[in-house]
Design a protein around this motif. Structure first.
Motif, short mmCIF file in Angstrom:
data_model
loop_
_atom_site.label_atom_id
_atom_site.label_comp_id
_atom_site.label_asym_id
_atom_site.label_seq_id
_atom_site.Cartn_x
_atom_site.Cartn_y
_atom_site.Cartn_z
N TYR A 394 38.57 42.33 43.61
CA TYR A 394 38.55 41.56 42.19
C TYR A 394 38.46 40.00 42.54
N TYR A 395 37.38 39.41 41.77
CA TYR A 395 36.96 38.18 42.05
C TYR A 395 37.34 37.12 40.78
N PRO A 396 38.64 36.80 40.69
CA PRO A 396 38.93 36.00 39.31
C PRO A 396 38.29 34.68 39.32
N SER A 397 38.19 34.07 40.51
CA SER A 397 37.37 32.90 40.45
C SER A 397 36.90 32.62 42.02
N LEU A 398 36.10 31.68 42.00
CA LEU A 398 35.37 31.36 43.24
C LEU A 398 36.63 31.10 44.34
N ARG A 399 37.67 30.59 43.83
CA ARG A 399 38.73 30.29 44.82
C ARG A 399 39.54 31.37 45.23
N HIS A 400 39.42 32.41 44.36
CA HIS A 400 40.34 33.39 44.51
C HIS A 400 39.68 34.88 44.76
N LYS A 401 40.10 35.83 45.57
CA LYS A 401 39.70 37.15 45.87
C LYS A 401 40.91 37.91 45.82
N ILE A 402 40.91 39.07 45.26
CA ILE A 402 42.15 40.09 45.56
C ILE A 402 41.54 41.44 45.91
N LYS A 403 42.16 41.97 46.76
CA LYS A 403 41.72 43.17 47.26
C LYS A 403 42.85 44.12 47.08
N TRP A 404 43.15 45.41 46.60
CA TRP A 404 43.93 46.17 46.77
C TRP A 404 43.60 47.54 46.65
#
Lengths: 765, 336
Positions: A394-404
């Protein structure tokens, strides 16, 4: 300590940048010629001086604030020309980026400041990627380009014995490396008694080695992850590559099934020494035999829609050692091999959410077959896994990536299954029951840039393991942080905890007979805590990337087998295991140049690796691990002279392996006074000696000739150019000493490979 | 924390090439073989300080014998006729219940081999009546089960110490004989059958303890009498030291059970007699004896970890141990 971790973790997961109006650019990065997805391709937003990289399937997603100014994307990837794309961002964009492979003889276009800066910008540390192309350029023994032998040229990774493909990472054992081929675990990634790895370099797209700072999606081993991706297959044109080598030949074919929608890749190789030897045998009726291996990699992919894509890949390989006497109807055969099958479904839920669902089957089986007349006996042992997993990016913003994600594996351990028949009558053999184990894990990983200076990658992995009445739940925190000092340098630190629930029962020298055993109430799961800190710096407008990392790793419940334990066909092997601790620490220096006519890298490791096992050494004193190697140096250089000629060179130096040697002799009458049978050795402390150091220079010359649509490649490799006699093993032997005219015990060093020149021919079409 | 010394290893220029005779092996094998070579490695070990080697295993109601020798540098010249480097001028003391006993030096001829017959080879094979002159330290004290002994030996500037408690014996409950069910070897059909003396004893086994099953068999028929042995001894055999350890099969030991397999000849189908006793060893004794066997078994393989001898001699090598034997039980088996 943990409370700080949880604070950072929660902060990182729930941090999001708030913009008034945002738009998302998403898509795949692809090879222009073949449509192969490019893994880890750098997508850089020049306006914001921020970038991201593609995931393991080539997908990227960037969310930016709306702006009237044009957005400039710079896309870079090792071995490919830079690409710059400019556009006005007024809505969401789906953008598949294609990159053109760089011609070897051309320098890349110089654009200052925009080369791949991931080395200093990302939170990743202790991770090295090796493009398959670079592995194929390395000179190799018998011309067999080998992925795992390439890995030992990297800092922190040490080889075992001369020419063996086994490797040891940051003081860990060889069974502490998780080797994945398209996400399937390979329990024995070696051919020919560990001389070669099972990976055919023609079929490989990318190799990633992680030796610390493990992202939360990885687990199950203490020391390293080797993540190898197979080529998807050219979706535009039919291509092939074949080669005739010193000991093996190989052929790879790939092409579209439906252009730009589905493709295939099939790649196989086989050694043929046994065929030649048997063909030249003048008396075949007296018997023959030999050893050979083959392997086959296959992959199919199909693009169902813009948002859905499926992949099916498989590996099938086998080694066979056999001896037969036809006149006596006698056969003795040992064979072993891996089978894997991976099917994956990529789905893009939204522009920011990507998922991959995977089903994996893998099987490793070792067999001994003895046949004589109508009597047959077979011994089988191995391990079989059935796994399912689902991962989300999941890429909420350019600064943030979440993987689960979540995964579950059902292991079947086959300790030793003996079957026999005489005619049609079964022969009774003792039965060792199979072991069935469930292993699950859930994880979440967040990568967040607080500012241009500080980024945090935090994760949590929760493995759950169950075997009979033994179950185990743990929390594995993962943390990595980057602090940018300036545009070209940063400091990173990481901390990870890893658990391992399977381990290899092995003798001093690993062989295919070695047995994987699950953790149980008697064999405690191993775990390790590792902390690392590093300084990363790029030079000369990012042409050179360098790093210096130091690490400390503490391993608990490390196992060794009681001295003299007979591990083969032992149903009670768990009772012969001793437990203890291990710790390793050191520093690693790495500098690499990826571009230009001259490129390559230098890696140097200064390290210590110790063990303490109750039951070993007087007073259970700690001792150096067998592969405790103080100094380890690798220098790798490639030189592309022109379109036709290229050169490569590898130099390695390593401190010798640790060995235990006798220092004294004594007699004891417990079993009689006969001097032949009452003489024993007084060994010093375990592993207190060092073998002679290891060093070697390999050279390679490659000639490439293009004729119409065929490319002919001739390569000439020289392994161990200066014929260094490197130690393979030491053995004491009684020999006549002319100096004293008497018999004397002497220590002999055995080496196996001196200088070995090899010629290989390949054709690419 | 131990300081490890990384010894330097120097290679002597002498080289020998391994031979390989198969004329049809291809170039690759030739390359590997002729490149693969052996070299003599000379060790720069500094000096090796020889150690005192003790062998003193006490038994109840038996005069103690402490054999004392010294170790030598491994790579010294090997004179196999003189491998026991006895030390006869040491001061050897045993301390029991605060009473210090100075042992005196003595010598005697002892059989060269412990077992006079190799049981698995059949009656009369490998008869070794040779004896050898050995030196030891002894006294007239008789250890009793439960006695605690401290040993101290000084020889020049070397001093070693150790201690042991003499264990209590176990008692045999019963003995059964089982016969091998495996298919007979077609080349030896009717010649040999394996018999297992299954011995049960009244003990709950502690995994850390060591036991040894001892069998002595004899014939009553006069034609089989060994004229040199008034006990009509035909074989004497003991199982290896066993417990919940390397050499033992744990399942069999846990329930107070030991077995010993041996062969007999079918030539005479009479009932046969065997004396059976179980010896309980101290853990240190068992571990030491076990490590000697394991070292011997694994010393020729360059690919296995060497087995270190598990000594309980502080400052030296060897063992100061003890064992107690059960009362002998007589068993009868039949040759089928």
């Amino acid at each position: 300590m943990l409370k700080y971790f949880y604070f950072f973790f929660i902060l990182s997961v729930f941090s999001t940048s708030l913009f008034s109006q945002t738009h998302t650019i998403s898509g795949y990065a692809l090879d222009e010629k073949s449509s192969e997805a490019l893994i880890g391709c750098n997508v850089y937003v020049n306006n914001l001086k921020k970038g991201t990289s593609t995931n393991a399937y080539g997908f990227y997603s960037i969310t930016l604030p709306e702006s009237k100014d044009s957005v400039e994307l710079i896309i870079s990837y090792i071995g490919y020309d830079l690409k710059i794309i400019r556009f006005i961002l007024t809505s969401d964009i789906k953008l598949n980026i294609t990159l053109k492979p760089t011609s070897e003889q051309l320098e890349q276009v110089e654009i200052k400041g925009v080369r791949n800066r991931e080395n200093v910008e990302s939170t990743k540390m202790s991770v090295i990627e090796l493009p398959a192309k670079q592995i194929k350029e390395l000179p190799a023994i018998f011309g067999e380009k080998d992925v795992l032998k390439a890995l030992v040229l990297l800092p922190g990774v040490q080889s075992g014995r001369e020419a063996f493909a086994g490797f040891y990472v940051r003081g860990g054992g060889s069974d502490q490396n998780l080797v994945l081929l398209d996400e399937a675990v390979l329990y024995n990634p070696f051919h020919l008694f560990n001389f070669f790895s099972v990976f055919n370099s023609d079929a490989i797209k990318n190799v990633q080695l992680i030796k610390g700072g493990f992202p939360a999606q990885y687990g199950g081993r203490l020391s390293s992850i080797v993540d190898i991706s197979l080529k998807d297959g050219n979706a535009r044109e039919y291509h092939g590559e074949g080669g005739i080598g010193f000991i093996a030949s190989r052929l790879t074919v790939e092409g579209p099934i439906i252009k730009d929608k589905s493709s295939f890749m099939i790649s196989g190789r086989r050694t043929y020494l046994d065929l030649l030897v048997n063909a030249l045998n003048p008396n075949p009726e007296d018997g023959g035999g030999g050893v050979y291996f083959y392997d086959l990699n296959t992959k199919l992919n199909y693009k169902i829609s813009e948002n859905d894509r499926v992949f099916v890949s498989g590996y099938f390989g086998k080694d066979v050692l056999y001896s037969e006497i036809p006149s006596d109807s006698m056969l003795f055969q040992i064979d072993w091999g891996n089978k894997t099958l991976t099917s994956r479904w990529n789905h893009i839920f939204t522009k920011k959410l990507f998922s991959n669902t995977t089903f994996i089957y893998n099987d490793y089986l070792f067999r001994i077959i003895i046949e004589r007349g109508n009597t047959e006996a077979k011994l089988l042992s191995g391990i079989r896994d059935v796994s399912g997993k689902i991962d989300f990016d999941y890429y909420p913003s350019l600064r943030h990536k979440i993987k689960w994600g979540f995964h579950h594996t059902y292991h079947t351990f086959i300790p030793s299954l003996v079957k026999g028949t005489r005619g049609t009558t079964p022969i009774p053999f003792p039965e060792y029951p199979q072991k069935f184990v469930n292993h699950s894990a859930g994880y979440i990983n967040s990568d967040y840039s607080f500012s241009d200076v500080i980024s945090l990658n935090s994760g949590l992995r929760v493995p759950f393991y169950k075997y009979k009445n033994f179950d185990y739940l743990n929390f594995e925190p993962r943390l990595a942080m980057k602090y940018s000092l300036n545009q070209t340098s940063s400091i990173k630190l990481s901390y990870t905890r890893m658990d391992q629930f399977v381990q290899l029962v092995t003798s001093a020298q690993e062989t295919p007979l070695d047995l994987w055993v699950p953790s149980s109430d008697k064999i405690k799961p191993q775990n390790a805590d590792q902390a690392a800190i590093g300084y990363f710096r790029n030079f000369n407008d990012n042409k050179y990337e360098s790093s210096f990392e130091t690490y400390y790793k503490k391993m608990n419940n490390i196992t060794e087998y009681k001295e003299g334990a007979d591990i083969f066909l032992n149903p009670n092997i768990e009772d012969f295991i001793l437990f203890g601790e291990g710790w390793a620490y050191g520093g690693e220096f790495f500098i690499r140049k990826n571009e230009g006519r001259v490129n390559g890298w230098i890696g140097y490791t200064l390290s210590w690796s110790m063990r303490q096992i109750d039951g070993f050494n007087i007073g259970n004193e700690p001792y150096p691990a067998k592969y405790d190697r103080r100094h380890d140096l690798s220098v790798v250089a490639f030189y592309n002279f022109n379109k036709k000629w290229s050169f490569s060179a590898v130099f390695v130096y390593g401190t010798g392996n640790s060995v235990t040697l006798p220092v004294g002799r004594f007699s004891d009458p417990s079993y009689g006074w006969d001097p032949y049978f009452s003489w024993y050795s007084d060994y010093g402390y375990r592993n207190s000696f060092k073998m002679q150091s290891y060093n070697r220079l390999d050279l390679g010359i490659k000639k490439t000739v293009v004729k119409k649509r065929f490319t002919f490649v001739e390569s000439f490799d020289i392994y161990n150019v200066y014929n260094r006699r490197n130690p393979f093993f030491l053995m004491n032997d009684k020999m006549y000493d002319p100096k004293t005219n008497s018999e004397k015990w002497m220590l002999r060093q055995f080496s196996i490979f001196g200088v070995i020149p090899t010629i290989n021919f390949s054709i690419i079409f | 924390m131990l300081n490890f010394i990384n010894y330097n290893i120097r290679i002597r220029s002498e080289q020998t090439f391994t031979g390989f005779g198969h004329r049809f092996l291809l170039f690759i094998i030739v390359i590997i073989t002729f490149n693969g070579c052996q070299q003599i490695v000379e060790m720069d070990l500094g000096s090796y300080d020889s150690k005192l080697v003790v062998n003193g295993i006490l038994k109840p109601d038996t005069f103690p014998r402490i054999y004392l020798s010294e170790s030598t540098f491994f790579y010294d010249i090997d004179d196999y006729r003189n491998r026991f480097h006895f030390i006869t001028n040491a001061v050897v003391t045993l301390k029991r219940n605060d009473t210090k006993i100075f042992l005196k030096s003595d010598s005697a001829y002892e059989p060269l081999n412990k077992n006079r017959y190799n049981m698995n080879s059949g009656f009369g094979d490998e008869y070794k009546p040779d004896t050898v002159l050995v030196y030891f330290y002894t006294d007239t004290i008789r250890p009793k089960p439960g006695d605690y002994f401290e040993l101290e030996i000084t020889s020049g500037n070397r001093r070693v110490t150790s201690a042991v408690t003499v264990p209590f014996p176990v008692e045999i409950d019963s003995v059964k004989f089982a016969y091998s069910e495996r298919p007979k070897d077609p080349y030896n059909e009717g010649f040999q059958t394996e018999v297992y003396a299954e011995t049960y004893f009244k003990e709950t086994i502690n995994k850390d303890e060591y036991y040894r099953l001892k069998l002595t068999g004899w014939y009553k028929e006069p034609s089989y009498i060994d004229p040199s042995d008034s006990n009509l001894l035909t074989f004497s055999h003991s199982t290896d030291v066993t417990a919940g350890n390397i050499l033992g099969d744990i399942n069999k030991v846990i329930n107070g059970y030991l077995e010993c397999g041996f062969y007999y000849e079918n030539a005479s189908k009479n009932k046969k007699h065997v004396r059976i006793s179980i010896e309980r060893l101290t853990e240190e004794t068992g571990r030491y004896l076990e490590s000697l066997v394991l070292q011997r078994e694994h010393e020729d393989s360059p690919f296995t970890e060497p087995v270190m001898v598990k000594s309980n001699i502080e400052g030296g090598l060897g063992v100061f141990g003890a064992y107690s034997a059960s009362k002998e039980m007589e068993g009868i088996y039949y040759c089928k």
